[in-house]
Design a protein around this motif. Structure first.
Motif, PDB file in Angstrom:
ATOM      1  N   ARG A 263      12.764   6.981   7.509  1.00 44.13           N
ATOM      2  CA  ARG A 263      12.792   5.784   6.660  1.00 44.13           C
ATOM      3  C   ARG A 263      13.473   4.581   7.312  1.00 44.13           C
ATOM      4  N   ILE A 264      14.319   4.829   8.318  1.00 43.68           N
ATOM      5  CA  ILE A 264      15.129   3.738   8.872  1.00 43.68           C
ATOM      6  C   ILE A 264      14.895   3.550  10.372  1.00 43.68           C
ATOM      7  N   PHE A 265      15.229   4.537  11.182  1.00 46.14           N
ATOM      8  CA  PHE A 265      15.201   4.329  12.625  1.00 46.14           C
ATOM      9  C   PHE A 265      13.790   4.090  13.147  1.00 46.14           C
ATOM     10  N   ARG A 266      12.842   4.949  12.746  1.00 53.00           N
ATOM     11  CA  ARG A 266      11.487   4.823  13.281  1.00 53.00           C
ATOM     12  C   ARG A 266      10.826   3.507  12.874  1.00 53.00           C
ATOM     13  N   PRO A 267      10.838   3.146  11.574  1.00 47.41           N
ATOM     14  CA  PRO A 267      10.224   1.863  11.230  1.00 47.41           C
ATOM     15  C   PRO A 267      10.937   0.670  11.872  1.00 47.41           C
ATOM     16  N   PHE A 268      12.253   0.746  12.011  1.00 52.68           N
ATOM     17  CA  PHE A 268      12.988  -0.363  12.626  1.00 52.68           C
ATOM     18  C   PHE A 268      12.512  -0.595  14.056  1.00 52.68           C
ATOM     19  N   LEU A 269      12.250   0.478  14.776  1.00 54.92           N
ATOM     20  CA  LEU A 269      11.821   0.352  16.168  1.00 54.92           C
ATOM     21  C   LEU A 269      10.322   0.123  16.315  1.00 54.92           C
ATOM     22  N   GLU A 270       9.528   0.626  15.355  1.00 52.81           N
ATOM     23  CA  GLU A 270       8.077   0.618  15.546  1.00 52.81           C
ATOM     24  C   GLU A 270       7.324  -0.358  14.639  1.00 52.81           C
ATOM     25  N   ASP A 271       7.858  -0.666  13.455  1.00 54.82           N
ATOM     26  CA  ASP A 271       7.093  -1.442  12.476  1.00 54.82           C
ATOM     27  C   ASP A 271       7.573  -2.878  12.302  1.00 54.82           C
ATOM     28  N   GLY A 272       8.616  -3.268  12.991  1.00 56.51           N
ATOM     29  CA  GLY A 272       9.127  -4.633  12.869  1.00 56.51           C
ATOM     30  C   GLY A 272       8.265  -5.623  13.646  1.00 56.51           C
ATOM     31  N   PRO A 273       8.758  -6.839  13.846  1.00 59.83           N
ATOM     32  CA  PRO A 273      10.074  -7.284  13.382  1.00 59.83           C
ATOM     33  C   PRO A 273      10.083  -7.571  11.878  1.00 59.83           C
TER      34      PRO A 273
ATOM     35  N   ALA B 249       0.842  -1.195   0.000  1.00 58.99           N
ATOM     36  CA  ALA B 249       0.000   0.000   0.000  1.00 58.99           C
ATOM     37  C   ALA B 249       0.876   1.243   0.000  1.00 58.99           C
ATOM     38  N   VAL B 250       0.466   2.239  -0.799  1.00 55.48           N
ATOM     39  CA  VAL B 250       1.254   3.468  -0.912  1.00 55.48           C
ATOM     40  C   VAL B 250       1.447   4.115   0.458  1.00 55.48           C
ATOM     41  N   THR B 251       0.446   4.028   1.297  1.00 53.92           N
ATOM     42  CA  THR B 251       0.529   4.653   2.616  1.00 53.92           C
ATOM     43  C   THR B 251       1.542   3.960   3.523  1.00 53.92           C
ATOM     44  N   GLU B 252       1.960   2.738   3.156  1.00 53.96           N
ATOM     45  CA  GLU B 252       2.892   1.984   3.988  1.00 53.96           C
ATOM     46  C   GLU B 252       4.303   1.967   3.431  1.00 53.96           C
ATOM     47  N   ILE B 253       4.553   2.700   2.344  1.00 52.62           N
ATOM     48  CA  ILE B 253       5.859   2.607   1.688  1.00 52.62           C
ATOM     49  C   ILE B 253       7.003   2.951   2.636  1.00 52.62           C
ATOM     50  N   GLY B 254       6.754   3.803   3.615  1.00 48.66           N
ATOM     51  CA  GLY B 254       7.812   4.224   4.527  1.00 48.66           C
ATOM     52  C   GLY B 254       8.222   3.185   5.543  1.00 48.66           C
ATOM     53  N   ARG B 255       7.446   2.104   5.671  1.00 52.50           N
ATOM     54  CA  ARG B 255       7.773   1.119   6.703  1.00 52.50           C
ATOM     55  C   ARG B 255       8.707   0.015   6.214  1.00 52.50           C
ATOM     56  N   PHE B 256       8.944  -0.052   4.891  1.00 52.96           N
ATOM     57  CA  PHE B 256       9.749  -1.148   4.360  1.00 52.96           C
ATOM     58  C   PHE B 256      11.241  -0.818   4.442  1.00 52.96           C
ATOM     59  N   ILE B 257      12.012  -1.801   4.863  1.00 56.69           N
ATOM     60  CA  ILE B 257      13.471  -1.670   4.922  1.00 56.69           C
ATOM     61  C   ILE B 257      14.079  -2.898   4.247  1.00 56.69           C
ATOM     62  N   ASP B 258      14.894  -2.660   3.225  1.00 54.94           N
ATOM     63  CA  ASP B 258      15.610  -3.759   2.584  1.00 54.94           C
ATOM     64  C   ASP B 258      17.109  -3.485   2.671  1.00 54.94           C
ATOM     65  N   LEU B 259      17.896  -4.285   1.976  1.00 50.96           N
ATOM     66  CA  LEU B 259      19.349  -4.117   1.979  1.00 50.96           C
ATOM     67  C   LEU B 259      19.750  -2.696   1.612  1.00 50.96           C
ATOM     68  N   PHE B 260      19.166  -2.207   0.503  1.00 46.74           N
ATOM     69  CA  PHE B 260      19.667  -0.969  -0.072  1.00 46.74           C
ATOM     70  C   PHE B 260      19.124   0.273   0.633  1.00 46.74           C
TER      71      PHE B 260
END
Length: 604
Positions: free
Chosen positions: A179-189, A134-145
């Motif tokens: 894009r990185i710190f907040r989703p890593f702490l809030e949207d994982g694992p 979903a476009v609204t969730e694009i900020g929660r994804f974290i991959d290698l790059f």
């Protein structure tokens, strides 16, 4: 270690400074010396040449048509070529600003690409996003790059400091947080937090490194590092005590490289109290690189690896300084600045700041290694004027970046490969999907293993080789495998492959396959894979000619088998159509048992 203990250590040690990166702690002195001395001449010439190329080019756009190409066609190359070109531009201008701080054009170029990358729709690759995101969730994804990008921007911001405008530094900080710190702490694992391969080291290592560089708040930093430390434990679980990387040397460079970059910063940020380099398994993993080379830049390229690998000198020198058992690599194996098609910042920077002048031989020393946890045997044999190499493997068919290749082997001599591993193909949706083993480079049809009643080896952890005997010796190396469990073939009672590498002036490999069958197989083919075009010299001898005058003769019993040569093509990792050949020996009268011997003899 619990989070409170981690917090106490971080409060006591204090934040990282740019001085950590340099031997004498003085950034300006280091880059002035690098620009003027001859120690880094080749590398810096390559960086400057890339800067000249970029001067005539605008920043390429990541257009909608490129972003959606993977969803429409399964092809990754269109988007990724532009994405990585943008990272190459970022790396180049950042290094040029460090090398020539008085040049305002380089700073403008860096500011523009930093701003542009901060504005990307996502730092992830489309191939790593869910197909129905979903476009609204694009900020929660974290991959290698995306994780690497966060690390890169944070490191450049720290190193350049006040040379960057406050607005740009603020935006970098905000984007990395969002894009990185907040989703890593809030949207994982995230799935990669507990995997036992390169993703855990690269993703978690990049996030932990970025946090150590960007965050002043010990409480937030301790929360992030508590999670990244857990992922590093999972990463190390993917290795046995032999330190071998089943994904191959390319992914060792990648995963263990980012593990090392993270661990170096962690040791500094914790005042030396958190030190992964004291771990015995890390010491073993650090020595893996020198065990992979089979002559020149040729490597044992099992799994999704390339036949030739260039060395990250920064990483290699750092590890050689840490551990007495890790060798400095031959200088001729240095990876050029533009060699990494993904244009990763972390190794590029460290290839400059970690590389030091070291007297090394022009070739790795002759040696043989048996790596029991992955069941690899790898050998370099020196002969007057040439280096010969041999590698073979057991294992199972559910390894990271798995190929169905149990019993497969590689032969090299004089800088050429005679019995080949095709390595990694073009990464597409299907390559990592249901069609993976239809690709010749992944299925056993593209490896030097038998084809039984028209069947290839099967994929899965239960399809495994049993090591009956293995030895790496002075005069000969041997690997003996039971391979019957690699095939989903009714009636196959046993299949024993024995490979003996005789280390003579002109070495030879003796291969013997023996099988027992309930009844008789419909057909039996001994397949060998090569880049060379086979020629039938006479019944009983096939020639594999090298392009430099080298030759290998394959001796066989023409009363038992009949040879067939077939030219084939596949798309390599970079999307190039590549020719290869199969040398098939069809058994004339397969019965309830069989024994087939082949000798691969190098000629002068």
């Amino acid at each position: 270690m619990n989070q409170q203990e981690l917090l106490d250590i971080l409060r006591e040690a204090g934040p990282l400074q740019a001085s950590h990166y340099y031997p004498q702690g003085d950034q300006d002195t280091f880059w002035k010396r690098a620009a003027e001395s001859g120690e880094w001449k080749e590398s810096i010439s390559e960086i400057r040449a890339e800067g000249l190329r970029l001067e005539a080019l605008d920043i390429p756009e990541l257009a909608y048509s490129l972003f959606t190409a993977f969803a429409r066609t399964g092809s990754r190359l269109e988007y990724e070529r532009v994405y990585f070109e943008r990272r190459r531009r970022l790396n180049t201008y950042a290094l040029l600003v460090l090398l020539e701080p008085e040049n305002p054009g380089y700073l403008r170029g860096l500011e523009d690409i930093l701003w542009s990358i901060c504005g990307e729709y996502t730092w992830c690759l489309p191939a790593h996003l869910p197909p129905d995101f979903a476009v609204t969730e694009i900020g929660r994804f974290i991959d290698l790059f995306s994780a690497e990008t966060g690390f890169t921007l944070s490191e450049i911001s720290l190193l350049l400091g006040g040379r960057l405008p406050p607005l740009l530094r603020s935006r970098i900080s905000a984007e990395v947080e969002r894009r990185i710190f907040r989703p890593f702490l809030e949207d994982g694992p995230y799935h990669w937090e507990t995997v036992t391969h390169n993703w855990s080291a690269v993703c978690a290592g990049s996030i932990g490194a970025a946090a150590m560089l960007a965050l002043d708040d010990p409480a937030q930093l301790s929360r992030i590092l508590h999670k990244t430390e857990r992922s590093m434990h999972f990463y190390l679980e993917g290795f046995g005590e032999d330190g071998a990387c089943a994904e191959g040397l390319g992914y060792w460079n990648y995963g263990f490289g980012y593990f090392t970059y993270y661990s170096d910063l962690l040791r500094a940020r914790s005042g030396g109290k958190l030190d992964w380099f004291q771990c015995d398994k890390v010491r073993s993993i650090a020595a893996f690189q020198q065990k992979c080379f089979i002559g020149g830049s040729l490597v044992a390229n099992f799994s999704d690896s390339t036949p030739r690998v260039r060395v990250h000198m920064g990483l290699s020198h750092y590890l050689a300084d840490k551990y007495s058992g890790v060798e400095f690599p031959p200088a001729q194996l240095r990876a050029p600045y533009t060699e990494d098609h993904c244009s990763r910042w972390a190794p590029v920077l460290r290839n400059l700041i970690w590389t030091r002048q070291a007297r090394v031989a022009q070739e790795w020393a002759a040696a043989s290694f048996y790596l029991p946890d992955v069941a690899w045997i790898v050998a370099r044999h020196g002969s007057p004027g040439k280096v010969f190499g041999f590698a073979a493997k057991g294992g199972h068919n559910d390894e990271p970046h798995n190929h169905n290749d149990l019993g497969h082997f590689i032969l090299a001599g004089g800088g050429e490969i005679y019995a080949a591993d095709l390595g990694s193909g073009e990464y597409t949706a299907d390559y990592f999907g249901k069609g993976r083993y239809q690709y010749d480079c992944n299925g056993s049809q593209g490896h030097s293993v038998p084809i039984i009643s028209g069947r290839y080896q099967s994929a899965g952890p239960e399809y495994a080789a049993a090591v009956l005997y293995a030895a790496a010796g002075t005069d000969r190396d041997e690997l003996k495998l039971e391979l019957s469990k690699a095939y989903e073939t009714e009636g196959l009672k046993s299949l024993v492959r024995t490979l003996v590498w005789h280390k003579e002036e002109l070495p030879r490999l003796e291969l013997c396959d023996e099988y027992l069958y309930e009844g008789a197989p419909e057909s039996w083919t001994e397949r060998f894979v090569t880049w060379r075009q086979p020629e039938l010299l006479r019944p009983g001898i096939v020639l594999l000619p090298g392009s430099d005058g080298g030759r290998v003769e394959v001796h066989y019993d023409d009363k038992l088998v009949e040879p067939e040569f077939t030219l084939r093509e596949y798309r390599d990792h970079y999307g190039r159509e590549t020719v290869w050949h199969t040398l098939d020996f069809h058994v004339l009268r397969p019965g309830s048992e069989g024994r087939f011997v082949f000798t691969f003899q190098f000629l002068s």
